[in-house]
Enzyme design. Structure first.
Site, PDB file in Angstrom:
ATOM      1  N   GLU A  15       0.815  -1.216   0.000  1.00 39.05           N
ATOM      2  CA  GLU A  15       0.000   0.000   0.000  1.00 39.05           C
ATOM      3  C   GLU A  15       0.853   1.273   0.000  1.00 39.05           C
ATOM      4  OE1 GLU A  15      -3.913  -0.105   2.133  1.00 39.05           O
ATOM      5  OE2 GLU A  15      -2.860  -1.599   3.320  1.00 39.05           O
ATOM      6  N   SER A 153      -6.229  -2.292   1.093  1.00 44.34           N
ATOM      7  CA  SER A 153      -6.549  -1.737  -0.220  1.00 44.34           C
ATOM      8  C   SER A 153      -7.139  -2.770  -1.166  1.00 44.34           C
ATOM      9  CB  SER A 153      -5.311  -1.104  -0.862  1.00 44.34           C
ATOM     10  OG  SER A 153      -4.974   0.089  -0.200  1.00 44.34           O
ATOM     11  N   ASP A 263     -16.536  -1.149   7.615  1.00 42.52           N
ATOM     12  CA  ASP A 263     -17.160  -1.548   6.354  1.00 42.52           C
ATOM     13  C   ASP A 263     -18.129  -2.701   6.570  1.00 42.52           C
ATOM     14  OD1 ASP A 263     -15.345   0.293   5.414  1.00 42.52           O
ATOM     15  OD2 ASP A 263     -14.044  -1.172   4.432  1.00 42.52           O
TER      16      ASP A 263
END
Length: 312
Positions: A15, A153, A263
């Protein structure tokens, strides 16, 4: 008198480039009238560099950090978000933005996060843990999602719809981590909720954001400019309350600080937790700043709130 804020970006993981973008945005977004920003970059090889990108090593970085009032780590993924930089700051006695060692480490580990969520009554996708030793014995029986336990990611994440796709998906995930999650596919809307511990200690959740993507929300969809972020998400009161309650509960149970992005998949039976990001993307156009902008909190004010709420 302006406070000196060290903004750390980069990192020794996949990342790196995402972190460079986040750190540059944070450095530019901090109010120049209130803060003197001191950029530091960790190279892919672990070399620390100063604002001119000259190698200064860890010793040189320690000297720079000792001259700062607050550290703002924006290193996503392993050796950053996982509590490593929080540990460095703790050992050096430096105030820092974001979650501490334990929440960073646990939230980075998707398997551990699932166990915490289940313990407090938050649903997660059915699934199991696979290692290099056990991967050869795994057989495909239904569509699954394969993902590294502690990468970010959406790298190494695959939707496996056919038996012949399972082994390549496991290999791709195991190339990034020595442990892999294999989870049932969850049918539902992808909804993110950002939670912020304010400088005064209060906890707030921003309006939820919905990700509308064609297929799996992978790295290309996330950063290729093709994802459709809708904020505030179109939710009825019951779903909005269930998502906010679950996000606050997960943040609290993990012991997070600063800002975290929680999330979910919103299913017919309610929220199903996907993951918790304690160092989410922080460019002005990333999901978290967009959510708080929808609540009326500007990017500069969000960054100011984070710096003023740094661990001391």
């Amino acid at each position: 008198m302006r406070s000196r804020v060290a903004v750390i970006g980069g990192g020794q993981n996949c990342e790196h480039d995402v972190s460079i973008a986040s750190a540059a945005s944070v450095a530019a977004g901090l109010d120049a009238a209130a803060y003197d920003v001191v950029p530091l970059t960790i190279g892919r090889d672990g070399t620390w560099r100063d604002r001119e990108l000259r190698p200064i090593g860890l010793d040189g970085a320690a000297q720079v950090l000792r001259g700062c009032d607050v550290v703002f780590p924006v290193v996503h993924g392993p050796r950053g978000e996982d509590g490593a930089l929080a540990a460095l700051c703790e050992l050096a006695g430096l105030p820092y933005v974001g979650s501490g060692i334990r929440p960073g480490a646990i939230a980075m580990d998707k398997w551990a996060t699932k166990l915490v969520a289940q313990a407090i009554g938050i649903a997660t996708a059915p699934g199991g843990l696979v290692t290099a030793a056990t991967a050869a014995h795994l057989r495909w029986t239904r569509p699954v999602v394969v993902k590294p336990v502690a990468a970010g990611s959406s790298l190494g994440v695959s939707l496996v719809a056919t038996p012949e796709a399972l082994r390549p998906a496991l290999d791709a995930a195991l190339a990034l981590d020595d442990r892999v999650l294999v989870e049932d596919v969850v049918e539902g809307r992808e909804i993110d909720v950002a939670v912020l511990r304010c400088a005064d200690g209060g906890l707030v959740a921003a309006p939820a954001l919905e990700i509308v993507a064609d297929g799996l929300f992978d790295f290309d969809a996330k950063y290729g400019g093709h994802a459709d972020f809708r904020v505030p998400a179109a939710l009825d009161e019951v779903d909005a309350k269930a998502l906010e309650d679950a996000a606050l509960a997960a943040y609290d149970a993990l012991g997070c600080a600063g800002v975290a992005r929680v999330d979910f998949f919103l299913t017919e039976d309610g929220p199903v937790l996907n993951e918790v990001n304690t160092t989410p993307g922080m460019t002005e156009h990333s999901q978290v700043p967009r959510m708080f902008a929808a609540a009326g909190l500007s990017y500069a004010d969000l960054l100011d709130e984070l710096v003023r709420g740094a661990h001391r």
